[in-house]
Scaffold this active site. Structure first.
Site, PDB file in Angstrom:
ATOM      1  N   MET A   1       0.924  -1.191  -0.030  1.00 56.83           N
ATOM      2  CA  MET A   1      -0.012  -0.027  -0.001  1.00 56.83           C
ATOM      3  C   MET A   1       0.868   1.247  -0.143  1.00 56.83           C
ATOM      4  O   MET A   1       1.205   1.944   0.951  1.00 56.83           O
ATOM      5  CB  MET A   1      -0.979  -0.162   1.246  1.00 56.83           C
ATOM      6  CG  MET A   1      -2.055  -1.181   1.411  1.00 56.83           C
ATOM      7  SD  MET A   1      -2.915  -1.283   0.001  1.00 56.83           S
ATOM      8  CE  MET A   1      -3.916   0.217   0.205  1.00 56.83           C
ATOM      9  N   CYS A   2       1.285   1.760  -1.054  1.00 58.43           N
ATOM     10  CA  CYS A   2       2.037   3.033  -1.201  1.00 58.43           C
ATOM     11  C   CYS A   2       3.558   2.641  -1.015  1.00 58.43           C
ATOM     12  O   CYS A   2       3.899   1.934  -0.438  1.00 58.43           O
ATOM     13  CB  CYS A   2       1.348   3.984  -0.706  1.00 58.43           C
ATOM     14  SG  CYS A   2      -0.372   4.319  -0.587  1.00 58.43           S
ATOM     15  N   ARG A   3       4.112   3.772  -1.658  1.00 56.90           N
ATOM     16  CA  ARG A   3       5.793   3.736  -1.155  1.00 56.90           C
ATOM     17  C   ARG A   3       5.875   5.565  -1.103  1.00 56.90           C
ATOM     18  O   ARG A   3       5.534   6.160  -1.747  1.00 56.90           O
ATOM     19  CB  ARG A   3       6.570   3.319  -2.241  1.00 56.90           C
ATOM     20  CG  ARG A   3       6.499   1.965  -2.568  1.00 56.90           C
ATOM     21  CD  ARG A   3       7.118   0.920  -1.693  1.00 56.90           C
ATOM     22  NE  ARG A   3       6.530   0.707  -0.541  1.00 56.90           N
ATOM     23  CZ  ARG A   3       6.795   0.032   0.680  1.00 56.90           C
ATOM     24  NH1 ARG A   3       8.001  -0.612   0.509  1.00 56.90           N
ATOM     25  NH2 ARG A   3       6.028  -0.261   1.479  1.00 56.90           N
TER      26      ARG A   3
END
Length: 271
Positions: A1-3
């Site tokens: 979920m995202c970086r």
């Protein structure tokens, strides 16, 4: 979920931080190496940066994948900054609020990003609504878990909390309401960075005099990168990094848990 990634140090072109390294945030949009949840971060991206002598950051955000924005590489080649926060997004709810849901979120001098998810969103967060003034709820920048977490953090900042305390208390508050949540938060005002590791990877790289990077994962294989233990709050400046455990509310960042250095330094002079 995202970086996501934050940088403080001498002014650099955005591309040197975000697109040029072999495992840059740009590449992490489709090929992250250490992401524990999700595989592709194609639901938007954003970068915020601070210009010389201006405490309010600029932002560039888009709803689509970073590799599809043909203008971003040119922008990243010429824009320089000594303070940056950027993120690529894997949405909890795909398509929710488009560009408005892309980090970094902003208010005044602050930039914020959330890597993770509030478990059971939105039902699990209902008990936390009373912690916010009604105007804050009506002013949410997007109808997402990340925007809600940002509202909780920002409320604490406006009440006078230090950045690491605002993040730590928000993480504990949300984790109590939704125990399976992943809450890696990243916050900067252009002078300091605060971050939490709670359920996903977090790394930092610091060299006194050359700057500090805090990121979901290393963008190269430099041995200076250090992993942040889970359930930790991090504070950083251009001079070094401090770590402290998040489990005990009585704890606050102290040099005893830290690698690297010196006492905090003033903001890098404009060049």
């Amino acid at each position: 979920m995202c970086r996501h990634l934050a940088y403080l140090g001498p002014a650099e072109p955005l591309g040197r931080l975000l697109t040029e390294p072999p495992h840059s945030l740009f590449r992490q949009a489709w090929a992250p190496r250490r992401q524990r949840h999700g595989t592709v971060n194609a639901d938007g991206f954003g970068v915020g940066w601070y210009a010389c002598d201006d405490p309010v950051p600029a932002r560039y955000r888009r709803a689509g994948p970073i590799w599809a924005d043909l203008s971003f590489t040119d922008l990243a080649r010429v824009v320089r900054s000594g303070a940056v926060l950027a993120a690529v997004r894997d949405a909890t709810l795909a398509g929710a609020d488009a560009e408005a849901a892309a980090a970094p979120f902003a208010a005044g001098r602050w930039l914020f990003s959330h890597n993770g998810a509030v478990a059971g969103w939105p039902d699990s967060a209902a008990s936390l609504v009373s912690a916010l003034p009604p105007v804050d709820l009506l002013s949410l920048q997007a109808r997402t878990d990340s925007a809600f977490v940002w509202a909780l953090v920002l409320h604490r900042l406006r009440l006078g909390d230090e950045p690491e305390h605002a993040l730590g208390e928000t993480v504990r508050q949300v984790a109590e309401a939704a125990p399976a949540s992943r809450l890696n938060l990243l916050l900067t005002d252009g002078t300091t960075i605060a971050a939490t590791a709670w359920g996903d990877s977090l790394w930092y790289r610091t060299e006194p005099g050359r700057g500090t990077v805090v990121a979901s994962e290393p963008y190269d294989d430099d041995p200076l990168w250090q992993e942040v233990p889970d359930r930790t709050v991090l504070t950083a400046s251009r001079a070094g990094v401090l770590l402290a455990p998040l489990e005990d509310p009585a704890n606050s960042p102290t040099p005893g848990r830290a690698r690297a250095g010196a006492s905090p330094s003033p903001k890098e002079p404009c060049r």
